[in-house]
Design an enzyme around this catalytic site. Structure first.
Site, PDB file in Angstrom:
ATOM      1  N   ASP A  12       0.861  -1.187   0.000  1.00 28.59           N
ATOM      2  CA  ASP A  12       0.000   0.000   0.000  1.00 28.59           C
ATOM      3  C   ASP A  12       0.893   1.232   0.000  1.00 28.59           C
ATOM      4  OD1 ASP A  12      -2.116  -1.670   0.135  1.00 28.59           O
ATOM      5  OD2 ASP A  12      -2.817  -1.075   2.116  1.00 28.59           O
ATOM      6  N   ASP A 131     -13.716  -6.449  -4.050  1.00 26.50           N
ATOM      7  CA  ASP A 131     -13.713  -6.483  -2.581  1.00 26.50           C
ATOM      8  C   ASP A 131     -15.012  -7.141  -2.133  1.00 26.50           C
ATOM      9  OD1 ASP A 131     -11.295  -5.176  -2.512  1.00 26.50           O
ATOM     10  OD2 ASP A 131     -12.152  -3.194  -2.192  1.00 26.50           O
TER      11      ASP A 131
END
EC number: 4.3.2.10
Length: 258
Positions: A12, A131
């Site tokens: 990330d 997701d």
């Protein structure tokens, strides 16, 4: 032998820095994505994924610079996702040196973006990131029992997760990155039911993500149909090495790249 199972660390990145702390010894700068990418390349990662979590416009430009510098240093495929909204975004990332681009929320808002991207750049460059979570009690049910979420798994998109994967394949994406939001960060193992359902519904490769805690968690995901496995925290903190994951997958009877 079949096709080798890929092992993919995910980083990330926020304004050019790795967000989730990294615990590697003797790294000059543990927050530098390029340093980390190099380290993972040396450790045997098959691919790398960068997720740009910068909200700001400045962060986008910084990300292109990170991608450029990383592409000069590593020789494994690099996927970049996060905030990808247009043909132009994808064009810039690919020109900077990304091999693939993953698209998530913007495709939910406008599914035809996926066909525009795959027609322009080729299916092999476009990954649909899903997701998914089990539909919570009290919410409108979905046929598969799994729904697509946005905003880091906090909001329902009102779509069935398996149906959305099928739609992605029809619209020309080359791969599904399947993130279990229930598993994310729990270290209890991958959501095998979710994986099996998506695997049975599509013929393109599926990358399993969310829930890895030990090397032993990876072979069941492969058995459930994952073509690749992705993890973040356990790699960054040195809890499990890429070699250990490959050993476990190979021991279970699957092929890995060495």
């Amino acid at each position: 032998m079949g096709v080798a199972i890929r092992v993919i660390p995910c980083l990330d990145v926020d304004n050019g820095r790795v967000v989730k702390g990294v615990n590697f010894e003797n790294l000059r700068d543990a927050g530098d994505p390029v340093e980390l990418a190099k380290r993972y390349g040396e450790e045997g990662a098959d691919e790398l994924t960068f997720l740009d979590v910068s909200a700001s416009k400045d962060g986008r430009g910084t990300m292109l610079d990170v991608v450029r510098r990383t592409a000069e240093q590593i020789f494994i495929p690099l996927t970049v996702g996060g905030g990808v909204r247009s043909v132009e975004d994808v064009d810039q990332l690919l020109r900077a040196g990304a091999d693939k681009v993953s698209v998530n929320t913007s495709a939910i808002a406008r599914p035809e973006l996926l066909s525009e991207l795959s027609q322009r750049f080729g299916a092999q460059c476009i990954v649909l990131s899903v997701d998914a979570r089990r539909v919570p009690a009290g919410e409108a049910p979905q046929p598969s029992g799994f729904e697509v979420t946005t905003h880091g798994g906090t909001r329902s998109a009102g779509l069935d997760a398996v149906e959305w994967a099928i739609t992605g394949e029809k619209l020309g994406v080359g791969e599904i990155l399947l993130n279990s939001m229930d598993g994310d960060g729990t270290k209890n193992g991958f959501d095998l039911e979710l994986l099996e359902k998506v695997r049975a519904a599509v013929s393109i490769p599926v990358i399993a993500s969310g829930g890895a805690g030990t090397a032993e968690h990876f072979p069941p995901a492969v058995r459930a149909g994952a073509n690749a496995v992705l993890a973040a925290t356990i790699f960054h903190f040195g809890e499990v090495t890429i070699t250990e994951v490959k050993d476990a997958i190979e021991k279970a009877g699957f092929e890995v790249r060495r």
